[in-house]
Structures are given as structure tokens and as C-alpha cells.
Design an enzyme around this catalytic site. Structure first.
Site, mmCIF file in Angstrom:
data_model
loop_
_atom_site.group_PDB
_atom_site.id
_atom_site.type_symbol
_atom_site.label_atom_id
_atom_site.label_comp_id
_atom_site.label_asym_id
_atom_site.label_seq_id
_atom_site.Cartn_x
_atom_site.Cartn_y
_atom_site.Cartn_z
ATOM 1 N N GLY A 79 1.059 -1.058 0.149
ATOM 2 C CA GLY A 79 -0.228 0.146 0.416
ATOM 3 C C GLY A 79 0.896 1.176 0.159
ATOM 4 C CD GLN A 81 2.164 5.751 4.586
ATOM 5 O OE1 GLN A 81 2.816 5.503 4.842
ATOM 6 N NE2 GLN A 81 1.994 7.538 3.712
ATOM 7 C CB SER A 82 4.025 -0.766 2.435
ATOM 8 O OG SER A 82 4.815 -1.819 1.642
ATOM 9 C CG ASN A 83 5.785 0.135 7.650
ATOM 10 O OD1 ASN A 83 5.571 1.105 8.148
ATOM 11 N ND2 ASN A 83 4.441 0.349 7.985
ATOM 12 C CB ALA A 85 7.103 0.014 -0.226
#
Ligand SMILES: Cc1ncc(COP(=O)(O)O)c(C=O)c1O
Length: 339
Positions: A79, A81-83, A85
Site C-alpha cells: 500500500g 504507506q507500506s513499511n 516497501a
């Protein structure tokens, strides 16, 4: 019948991203409010690299595997706000690999704080190559096309599945389980329960596989789902737990009933704040000076607190909550914390 092959845990290559074991601490102030249940936290949010978090543990094994396969570019998705990523970007840069992040509108939130702050800001600083997919785009098809394009240009892409939760990625949490047991043996503090948030299921799957391999029977591993409802979360986590276990000892199997998940604290949907999450984040910050994140650990800790107050944990039990990181997400949820 073929004789099964056994791999020792240390036979899997690992690319070092952690500084060493993460700390375990007792929540001595908060515990005074918890009716005799003793909660400890394992600080997987405190790591030297990239603001830390559970995904670094998985990336240690994923990056080593990519390198072993001769890959030169990582591709992963998540998403906005993916941590995962953000930490893939950090780890790939450190390992000297190219990478591409495919980000989707997984959460029905919009506006500057969600779309530009938190992990997105950090990815900007990192100079990450981001594909920001318009709503409704099929990420799977996009990634397949992108992999074909990269191959056609002579690159060797390595796909990291959602949340880094492939069998190889889950080795990171088998390692974490062994680390916890080692720390317990040293300190003499033995836990009855280990609690985690469940998103893509890999963190819990690795821990459950580690527990099975250890042969210990006096520890329960419980997760609070933040994404999928019970049946789906359990099926996904069960499959991943057996996949990682199969890498290490194909003779052992984990039953579906060994995957304990509580789905009651998701709220309206993945990534949508709940009143209980906001309360839990504020409470832990104000008593212990520890920040939970709004999407994963905040909802899971809210679940743990509610279940302790409902008497579901036994007095005197020592419970270990793994604080999985994700703090940058707080900056993308500023308005949820306004008083
Ligand atoms: C901070 C944080 N905690 C927990 C999780 C959930 O871990 P898993 O996907 O392995 O279930 C994630 C995954 O995205 C995360 O970023």
C-alpha cells in the site's frame, strides 16, 4: 519412499541488516494497570537501519537469496504507506541492488498526510523508484509486465511477494523465535504467550514454525489480524507456516488449529483507525515512552489490552508482545490523533 532432506537453519544464507538481537523489556509502569498479567515487549521497532521493523528480519534472507540467484533488481509491492516497501528500498540500497516499488491504494484514505508523509517522505529521500498505481489497476498484472520488461532489457529481477512473506522471508521470524528462546534462557524470563499483529501472515508463520521446530509445548503464539477476517488469515498463515517449515524439516507439519488469530480488532477495514487503536497508542506513549504504529502494532496492542481486561490472560502469565515497527505510519495519520 525418498528420505526427506533436513536443512539446518544456518545453511540458509543471510545478509546482515540487524545490529544483533533486539531488546526485550518489561512494561513495568503499564503492568500496574494490567491485573497481574505481565507484558513485555520485544523491540523489533528499534534497529539501526531504516527506522527498523519486522520487515528487516525477512529482508535479511530475501536479499541473500536474491544475491545467490544473481538478481540485480528487486521488485515488490504494498500500500502507499507500506513499511515493507520503505525497508526494501533501504535494504536494497545498502546491498547495492536496484529496486522498484509498486504502490497501490490499499487504504481508502486520501490527502497530503496519507499520500505524501510517513513512508512516502522516506522513499522520496531514498530516491526510490516508485510506481504509484492508479486506483483499480491490477498490481499483479502490472508487476508481471514490469518483470518481463526488465528481463527484456537484460536485467535479472527478483520478486519479493507481499510483505516479504515467502517461505524464505519467513525464515526471519524462525530466527526471531530462536532469538527469543535464547534471551529467555539467559534472563530466566519464560513467556507463556507471544503476540504479534497479522498482515500478510509471515511474521506469525515464521514464529509458529520456529516453535514447532523447537519441540516446546508451553508457549502459545497468538496474532491479532489487521487485514483479513479469520478464515482467510488462518488459511494464509497456515500455508506459509508449513512452507517455511518444509524448508527446514519436511517431516513436521503444522495443523490449522495451531494458528491462533483474533480478528476482532481490525475495525472498519485495514488501515482505517479505530478508537481502541488510538487509545492504545496514546496509553503506551504516555506510560512507557514507546510509540506503537497506527496500522499494525496499535490495533494488535489494543486487542491485547482488551483481552487482558476481559480476563482472557491468566494472572502471573508472562506475555511477550513483538513491537514490529511501522512508526513512520504515525506521520501519515496525524489527524486521527488530534484531540
Ligand atoms: C509494522 C508492521 N507490523 C506488522 C506487520 C505484519 O506482518 P506480516 O505481514 O508478516 O503479518 C507489518 C506488515 O506489513 C508491518 O509493516
Amino acid at each position: 519412499m525418498d528420505t526427506p532432506t533436513f536443512n539446518t537453519f544456518n545453511s540458509f544464507p543471510r545478509f546482515n541488516l540487524l545490529d544483533g538481537p533486539t531488546n526485550i523489556q518489561s512494561l513495568t509502569r503499564l503492568n500496574k494497570q494490567l491485573n497481574g498479567v505481565e507484558v513485555y515487549v520485544k523491540r523489533d521497532d528499534v534497529m539501526g537501519m531504516g527506522l527498523g521493523g519486522n520487515k528487516l528480519r525477512k529482508l535479511e534472507y530475501l536479499i541473500a537469496d536474491a544475491k545467490q540467484q544473481g538478481a540485480d533488481v528487486l521488485i515488490t509491492s504494498g500500500g502507499i504507506q507500506s513499511n515493507h516497501a520503505r525497508l526494501t528500498a533501504v535494504a536494497a540500497g545498502y546491498a547495492g541492488l536496484d529496486y522498484e516499488l509498486v504502490l497501490t491504494h490499499a487504504v481508502p484514505l486520501e490527502g497530503l498526510e496519507h499520500d505524501k508523509n510517513g513512508n512516502i517522505l522516506l522513499e522520496q529521500i531514498l530516491g526510490a523508484k516508485v510506481h504509484n498505481l492508479p486506483k483499480g489497476t491490477d498490481a499483479k498484472i502490472f508487476i508481471e509486465d514490469r518483470i518481463n520488461t526488465l528481463k527484456a532489457s537484460g536485467k535479472k529481477p527478483y520478486l519479493i511477494s507481499l510483505g516479504g512473506s515467502s517461505a524464505i522471508g519467513c525464515l526471519g521470524y524462525v530466527n526471531c523465535f530462536n532469538e527469543i528462546i535464547g534471551q529467555s534462557n539467559q534472563s530466566g524470563v519464560h513467556f507463556s504467550n507471544i503476540i504479534v499483529p497479522n498482515g500478510s501472515g509471515g511474521t506469525q508463520a515464521g514464529l509458529v514454525a520456529g516453535l514447532k521446530l523447537s519441540g516446546l509445548s508451553n508457549i502459545s503464539i497468538l496474532s491479532y489480524s489487521v487485514l483479513s477476517q479469520l478464515t482467510t488469515a488462518q488459511a494464509i498463515t497456515h500455508k506459509k507456516a508449513n512452507a517455511v517449515l518444509n524448508l527446514l524439516n519436511p517431516e513436521l507439519k503444522i495443523g490449522q488449529d495451531e494458528i491462533l488469530i483474533d480478528p476482532h480488532f481490525i475495525g472498519e477495514a485495514y488501515g482505517i483507525p479505530t478508537t481502541a487503536m488510538i487509545g492504545a497508542v496514546k496509553l503506551l506513549a504516555r506510560t512507557e515512552g514507546i510509540f506503537l504504529d497506527p496500522v499494525y502494532s496499535g490495533k494488535a496492542f489494543a486487542g491485547l489490552l482488551a483481552d487482558i481486561h476481559a480476563g482472557k490472560f491468566t494472572k502471573g502469565d508472562k506475555t511477550l508482545f513483538i513491537l514490529t515497527g511501522g512508526i513512520p505510519g504515525l506521520f501519515a495519520y496525524r489527524s486521527a490523533f488530534e484531540e
